[in-house]
Design a protein around this motif. Structure first.
Motif, PDB file in Angstrom:
ATOM      1  N   THR A  78       0.801  -1.233   0.000  1.00 60.19           N
ATOM      2  CA  THR A  78       0.000   0.000   0.000  1.00 60.19           C
ATOM      3  C   THR A  78       0.836   1.287   0.000  1.00 60.19           C
ATOM      4  N   SER A  79       2.153   1.167   0.192  1.00 60.57           N
ATOM      5  CA  SER A  79       3.000   2.368   0.084  1.00 60.57           C
ATOM      6  C   SER A  79       4.091   2.119  -0.947  1.00 60.57           C
ATOM      7  N   ASN A  80       4.696   3.218  -1.401  1.00 58.25           N
ATOM      8  CA  ASN A  80       5.831   3.104  -2.327  1.00 58.25           C
ATOM      9  C   ASN A  80       6.949   2.319  -1.659  1.00 58.25           C
ATOM     10  N   ASN A  81       7.767   1.670  -2.469  1.00 52.94           N
ATOM     11  CA  ASN A  81       8.987   1.070  -1.922  1.00 52.94           C
ATOM     12  C   ASN A  81      10.154   1.377  -2.857  1.00 52.94           C
ATOM     13  N   ASP A  82      11.266   0.667  -2.691  1.00 48.95           N
ATOM     14  CA  ASP A  82      12.448   0.979  -3.506  1.00 48.95           C
ATOM     15  C   ASP A  82      12.343   0.408  -4.919  1.00 48.95           C
ATOM     16  N   ILE A  83      11.247  -0.323  -5.203  1.00 48.63           N
ATOM     17  CA  ILE A  83      11.047  -0.904  -6.538  1.00 48.63           C
ATOM     18  C   ILE A  83      10.152  -0.007  -7.396  1.00 48.63           C
ATOM     19  N   CYS A  84       9.040   0.450  -6.802  1.00 45.84           N
ATOM     20  CA  CYS A  84       8.078   1.230  -7.609  1.00 45.84           C
ATOM     21  C   CYS A  84       7.122   2.012  -6.723  1.00 45.84           C
TER      22      CYS A  84
ATOM     23  N   ALA B   5       3.193  10.066  -6.078  1.00 47.37           N
ATOM     24  CA  ALA B   5       4.156   9.483  -7.025  1.00 47.37           C
ATOM     25  C   ALA B   5       5.572   9.912  -6.640  1.00 47.37           C
ATOM     26  N   GLU B   6       6.448   8.929  -6.510  1.00 47.91           N
ATOM     27  CA  GLU B   6       7.811   9.214  -6.063  1.00 47.91           C
ATOM     28  C   GLU B   6       8.812   8.915  -7.184  1.00 47.91           C
ATOM     29  N   HIS B   7       8.694   7.721  -7.761  1.00 48.72           N
ATOM     30  CA  HIS B   7       9.598   7.356  -8.880  1.00 48.72           C
ATOM     31  C   HIS B   7       8.918   7.634 -10.230  1.00 48.72           C
ATOM     32  N   HIS B   8       7.627   7.911 -10.199  1.00 40.00           N
ATOM     33  CA  HIS B   8       6.809   7.980 -11.430  1.00 40.00           C
ATOM     34  C   HIS B   8       6.922   6.678 -12.225  1.00 40.00           C
ATOM     35  N   GLY B   9       6.715   5.592 -11.520  1.00 36.49           N
ATOM     36  CA  GLY B   9       6.778   4.264 -12.151  1.00 36.49           C
ATOM     37  C   GLY B   9       7.788   3.402 -11.418  1.00 36.49           C
TER      38      GLY B   9
ATOM     39  N   MET C 160      13.297 -11.045 -12.832  1.00 37.69           N
ATOM     40  CA  MET C 160      12.112 -11.905 -12.683  1.00 37.69           C
ATOM     41  C   MET C 160      11.830 -12.620 -14.001  1.00 37.69           C
ATOM     42  N   ASN C 161      11.942 -11.911 -15.117  1.00 38.07           N
ATOM     43  CA  ASN C 161      11.779 -12.554 -16.437  1.00 38.07           C
ATOM     44  C   ASN C 161      12.776 -13.690 -16.596  1.00 38.07           C
ATOM     45  N   LYS C 162      14.005 -13.421 -16.232  1.00 42.06           N
ATOM     46  CA  LYS C 162      15.073 -14.435 -16.420  1.00 42.06           C
ATOM     47  C   LYS C 162      14.854 -15.672 -15.557  1.00 42.06           C
ATOM     48  N   THR C 163      14.377 -15.453 -14.317  1.00 45.51           N
ATOM     49  CA  THR C 163      14.233 -16.599 -13.408  1.00 45.51           C
ATOM     50  C   THR C 163      12.918 -17.351 -13.599  1.00 45.51           C
ATOM     51  N   GLY C 164      11.951 -16.747 -14.316  1.00 47.69           N
ATOM     52  CA  GLY C 164      10.652 -17.417 -14.460  1.00 47.69           C
ATOM     53  C   GLY C 164       9.727 -17.107 -13.299  1.00 47.69           C
ATOM     54  N   MET C 165       9.992 -15.979 -12.630  1.00 50.97           N
ATOM     55  CA  MET C 165       9.148 -15.524 -11.521  1.00 50.97           C
ATOM     56  C   MET C 165       8.051 -14.631 -12.100  1.00 50.97           C
ATOM     57  N   MET C 166       6.775 -14.945 -11.797  1.00 49.68           N
ATOM     58  CA  MET C 166       5.694 -14.103 -12.318  1.00 49.68           C
ATOM     59  C   MET C 166       5.711 -12.721 -11.648  1.00 49.68           C
ATOM     60  N   ILE C 167       5.402 -11.700 -12.457  1.00 48.60           N
ATOM     61  CA  ILE C 167       5.357 -10.322 -11.958  1.00 48.60           C
ATOM     62  C   ILE C 167       3.909  -9.996 -11.613  1.00 48.60           C
ATOM     63  N   ASP C 168       3.675  -9.668 -10.334  1.00 44.39           N
ATOM     64  CA  ASP C 168       2.320  -9.338  -9.884  1.00 44.39           C
ATOM     65  C   ASP C 168       2.192  -7.824  -9.759  1.00 44.39           C
ATOM     66  N   VAL C 169       1.252  -7.246 -10.524  1.00 45.47           N
ATOM     67  CA  VAL C 169       1.099  -5.786 -10.549  1.00 45.47           C
ATOM     68  C   VAL C 169      -0.030  -5.276  -9.652  1.00 45.47           C
ATOM     69  N   SER C 170      -0.676  -6.164  -8.901  1.00 45.42           N
ATOM     70  CA  SER C 170      -1.687  -5.678  -7.949  1.00 45.42           C
ATOM     71  C   SER C 170      -0.997  -4.735  -6.962  1.00 45.42           C
ATOM     72  N   HIS C 171      -1.665  -3.675  -6.586  1.00 48.00           N
ATOM     73  CA  HIS C 171      -1.172  -2.640  -5.658  1.00 48.00           C
ATOM     74  C   HIS C 171      -0.318  -1.559  -6.323  1.00 48.00           C
ATOM     75  N   ILE C 172       0.294  -1.810  -7.485  1.00 41.19           N
ATOM     76  CA  ILE C 172       1.212  -0.800  -8.022  1.00 41.19           C
ATOM     77  C   ILE C 172       0.426   0.305  -8.748  1.00 41.19           C
TER      78      ILE C 172
ATOM     79  N   ASP D 168      -0.641   3.209 -11.676  1.00 42.97           N
ATOM     80  CA  ASP D 168      -0.830   3.112 -13.132  1.00 42.97           C
ATOM     81  C   ASP D 168       0.495   3.347 -13.870  1.00 42.97           C
ATOM     82  N   GLU D 169       1.270   4.333 -13.397  1.00 42.84           N
ATOM     83  CA  GLU D 169       2.565   4.606 -14.055  1.00 42.84           C
ATOM     84  C   GLU D 169       3.503   3.412 -13.918  1.00 42.84           C
ATOM     85  N   SER D 170       3.500   2.801 -12.721  1.00 43.82           N
ATOM     86  CA  SER D 170       4.356   1.621 -12.514  1.00 43.82           C
ATOM     87  C   SER D 170       3.924   0.495 -13.449  1.00 43.82           C
ATOM     88  N   LEU D 171       2.602   0.316 -13.577  1.00 42.97           N
ATOM     89  CA  LEU D 171       2.078  -0.747 -14.436  1.00 42.97           C
ATOM     90  C   LEU D 171       2.549  -0.556 -15.883  1.00 42.97           C
TER      91      LEU D 171
END
Ligand code: ZN
Length: 410
Positions: free
Chosen positions: A179-185, A195-199, A211-223, A225-228
């Motif tokens: 529910t809050s910004n973090n160091d990723i997005c 908006a802190e990073h604007h994405g 995540m793409n390389k390891t086969g880890m799914m990216i979950d965009v819930s909570h992020i 619109d700019e991050s998405l």
């Protein structure tokens, strides 16, 4: 001779009629029950691990919802015909400092251990699953498949190597933030910072590639619109929104706009309907409830930077206050309105179910996993075919899951 043939075919037809194969129309209830049993049903987000870390909760026994307020355990999953569930390793956002990072990582490891312990204590009922095939095989064995997702990339502790480490432990998606910004997005709901990073941040961009390389799914819930939009631009594979709804039906920043939905479909991703009432239907004004909850939020610093003990206390008080001033719950019908809308905007191939049970998910008509059949019944009543229901209940999500795993290179 001819007469005998006619007589025996009349006999066969009467037998078929009596057995319900010919003639008698299947009721919506019977049709829904049959479909619900035959398709793989997966709920891609629940916070049941929060209960596992609490003393006295056992996922191997049937817990009474009214008495305990809990929404899922293995017996109730079976009762409700729910084959698979993603257990969220949820870490609330805390201070973005080296100490905060280390603490978040430790919390994630502790919750992960509690999940493993609970599942391995019930080998006859459930098993930890790592691939889509695992879930289909466990269904054949009559066991529940428990997948693991990490909710809040905060628990990566700013260390890119943790993506692969979590993957190797069995984690299959990471929700980038909470529910809050973090160091990723940026988050969709950070009222303090906006908006802190604007994405995505530069580290966030690295996380997507890893995540793409390891086969880890990216979950965009909570992020946000700019991050998405940043994620969709950078990810080479389809993404998931593990527990979100449609903003056109319920105006809440946690839900996806029609433009978001169109971009998600272009990417081949999937959005999984969240059962949290406020995201499903705008509640009627309830000022008494609002002010009572605001007092609790203020008392606990908006739930930020709390010790474990304080955090538990805050959650309990918030829950009890909510119960004292209840909102009218949204219904299964209201939730299926979101599915109808999404199907209308982007088609049947991009939508599924991610309840957020034990993290706030609660609908009139589907208050816990034992009542999942009511979702299928509503879909049948609205004219969805068995093939379409199979896609909604798991086919769409598993397609993304397979694609993400297949394109992994690490
Ligand atoms: Zn969540």
């Amino acid at each position: 001779m001819k007469k005998n043939v006619r007589r025996s075919s009349t006999l066969i037809l009467s037998l078929l009629f009596l057995s319900g194969i010919v003639g008698a129309k299947e009721s919506p209830e019977a049709k829904a029950a049959r479909i619900h049993k035959s398709v793989l049903t997966i709920d891609t987000h629940c916070d049941t691990p929060l209960n596992l870390t609490r003393d006295g909760f056992d996922a191997g026994i049937r817990n009474d919802m009214a008495a305990t307020g809990t929404k899922s355990d293995f017996p109730r999953m079976k009762e409700g015909g729910l084959d698979a569930q993603f257990y969220a390793v949820f870490v609330a956002q805390g201070p973005r400092t080296p100490e905060g990072d280390a603490d978040a990582k430790q919390k994630a490891l502790d919750i992960y251990a509690a999940i493993q312990k609970s599942v391995s204590a019930n080998p006859g009922l459930a098993a930890v699953a790592l691939t889509p095939d695992d879930a289909y095989n466990l269904k054949k064995d009559g066991k529940r498949a428990i997948f693991i997702g990490l909710e809040n990339g905060y628990a990566l502790a700013n260390d890119i190597t943790m993506v692969k480490k979590y993957y190797d432990m069995g984690v299959r998606y990471i929700t980038l933030c909470h529910t809050s910004n973090n160091d990723i997005c940026d988050s969709s709901t950070d009222k303090k910072k906006g908006a802190e990073h604007h994405g995505l941040s530069p580290f966030g961009k690295e996380v997507i590639a890893e995540m793409n390389k390891t086969g880890m799914m990216i979950d965009v819930s909570h992020i946000s619109d700019e991050s998405l939009m940043d994620v969709l631009r950078l990810s080479k594979v389809p993404i998931i929104a593990s527990h979100s709804c449609a903003r056109a039906i319920c105006d809440n920043p946690r839900n996806l706009t029609d433009d978001d939905l169109k971009a998600l479909a272009k990417n081949g991703g999937v959005i999984q309907m969240c059962f949290l009432s406020d995201y499903v239907k705008k509640p009627d004004p309830n000022p008494e409830r609002d002010s009572a909850l605001a007092v609790v939020r203020k008392k606990y610093n908006d739930f930020l930077d709390l010790s474990d003990e304080k955090s538990r206390e805050a959650r309990k008080e918030y829950r009890e206050t909510g119960r004292k001033y209840p909102n009218k719950l949204a219904t299964v019908k209201d939730m299926v309105d979101h599915i109808d809308h999404i199907v209308k905007v982007i088609g049947i191939d991009y939508v599924g179910i991610g309840t957020d049970f034990d993290g706030g998910g609660d609908l009139s008509g589907c208050r816990d996993v034992s009542q999942m059949g009511n979702v299928t019944l509503e879909l049948v009543k609205r004219g969805y075919s068995e093939k379409e229901i199979r896609k909604i209940w798991g086919g769409n999500f598993m397609r993304v899951f397979r694609e993400v795993q297949k394109s992994a290179s690490l």
